[in-house]
Scaffold this active site. Structure first.
Site, PDB file in Angstrom:
ATOM      1  N   ASP A  70       0.816  -1.220   0.000  1.00 29.12           N
ATOM      2  CA  ASP A  70       0.000   0.000   0.000  1.00 29.12           C
ATOM      3  C   ASP A  70       0.847   1.266   0.000  1.00 29.12           C
ATOM      4  OD1 ASP A  70      -2.071  -1.778   0.267  1.00 29.12           O
ATOM      5  OD2 ASP A  70      -2.925  -0.846   2.061  1.00 29.12           O
ATOM      6  N   HIS A 214       3.745  -2.350   3.063  1.00 27.10           N
ATOM      7  CA  HIS A 214       3.751  -0.989   2.497  1.00 27.10           C
ATOM      8  C   HIS A 214       5.054  -0.738   1.729  1.00 27.10           C
ATOM      9  CE1 HIS A 214       0.782  -0.821   5.719  1.00 27.10           C
ATOM     10  NE2 HIS A 214       0.256   0.223   5.104  1.00 27.10           N
TER      11      HIS A 214
HETATM   12 ZN   LIG Z   1      -2.552   3.200   3.212  1.00 27.61          ZN
END
Ligand SMILES: [Zn+2]
Length: 256
Positions: A70, A214
């Site tokens: 992400d 991430h």
């Molecule tokens: Zn996020």
């Protein structure tokens, strides 16, 4: 005399009316707490289907695992993640922020070029709690436009920032043909060091897992989070899953 004892004294001295008032207050509190708990479950828990049907895992018998990243793209982490994935022949899913796609268009194009799936993670990564339907639509549409303009691909998947859902998100996604993808295993890689990330994933990994990691942040470096721990942890995560007999698959395997 403290407040608890005063209250007890007041209730015991009082009539049935006082006692029934206290019971009513207690029931009211229980209902309020129950509603708050229900709302928190609906809005925050990744597997909650209250707001929208979500994909957060695949079939347990599949022996497949899906990696998702992400908040990117963001140099140098996205490049490093892509290098590792290429080395192992793994196709992952990247939930991109529209703003970062505009900042780093070549990185977004590389993700697509190397066969990974891309999803919409809003334009500027806002917390969607309490936001109007119009606000959410604007964030989603701006991201769709930025991603399509830069990569030529219009995402069909969506992941809300912080996993937070709110009223109005359901129809907004449905109108745009977007499916919500959450996760079943989290690496906590925005705060953990590499060893802790590996342990967090290893201890929860299962067949059909959708793993959340991430490769960026809504703020670019140096203001944004340093994702070098994710990059350091990734080879060990891949090795752990492979040694457990799990195979990395693209998210499409879980979307049937
Ligand atoms: Zn996020």
């Amino acid at each position: 005399m403290d407040w608890g004892r005063r209250l007890c004294a007041w209730a015991s001295e009082g009539s049935n009316v006082r006692r029934s008032a206290m019971v009513s207050v207690a029931i009211g509190l229980i209902i309020i707490l129950g509603c708050a708990g229900g709302l928190a479950y609906a809005c925050i828990i990744p597997s909650s289907h209250v707001f929208h049907p979500v994909v957060n895992r695949g079939p347990a018998e599949s022996r497949n695992v899906v990696l998702t990243f992400d908040d990117g793209p963001a140099p140098p982490f996205t490049e490093q993640v892509l290098d590792i994935l290429a080395e192992h022949g793994i196709r992952a899913t990247f939930f991109l922020c529209g703003k970062n796609v505009e900042r780093y268009p070549e990185l977004a194009r590389r993700i697509v070029r190397e066969g990974h799936t891309i999803g919409n993670h809003t334009y500027s990564h806002p917390f969607l709690f309490g936001k109007s339907r119009r606000f959410m639509a604007r964030e989603i549409d701006r991201a769709q436009e930025a991603i399509e303009r830069v990569t030529g691909v219009r995402p069909t998947l969506f992941r809300p920032p912080y996993g937070a859902r709110w009223f109005g998100l359901v129809p907004t996604l449905s109108e745009r043909g977007l499916r919500m993808v959450m996760w079943s295993v989290m690496g906590f890689d925005w705060k953990y060091k590499a060893r802790a990330i590996i342990w967090a994933i290893k201890s929860r990994l299962h067949s059909g897992a959708v793993v959340l990691l991430h490769d960026g942040h809504e703020q670019p470096p140096p203001a944004g989070v340093d994702q070098s721990a994710t990059v350091q942890a990734l080879p060990a995560i891949i090795e752990t899953a492979t040694r457990s007999g799990l195979t990395f698959a693209p998210i499409e395997k879980f979307l049937a």
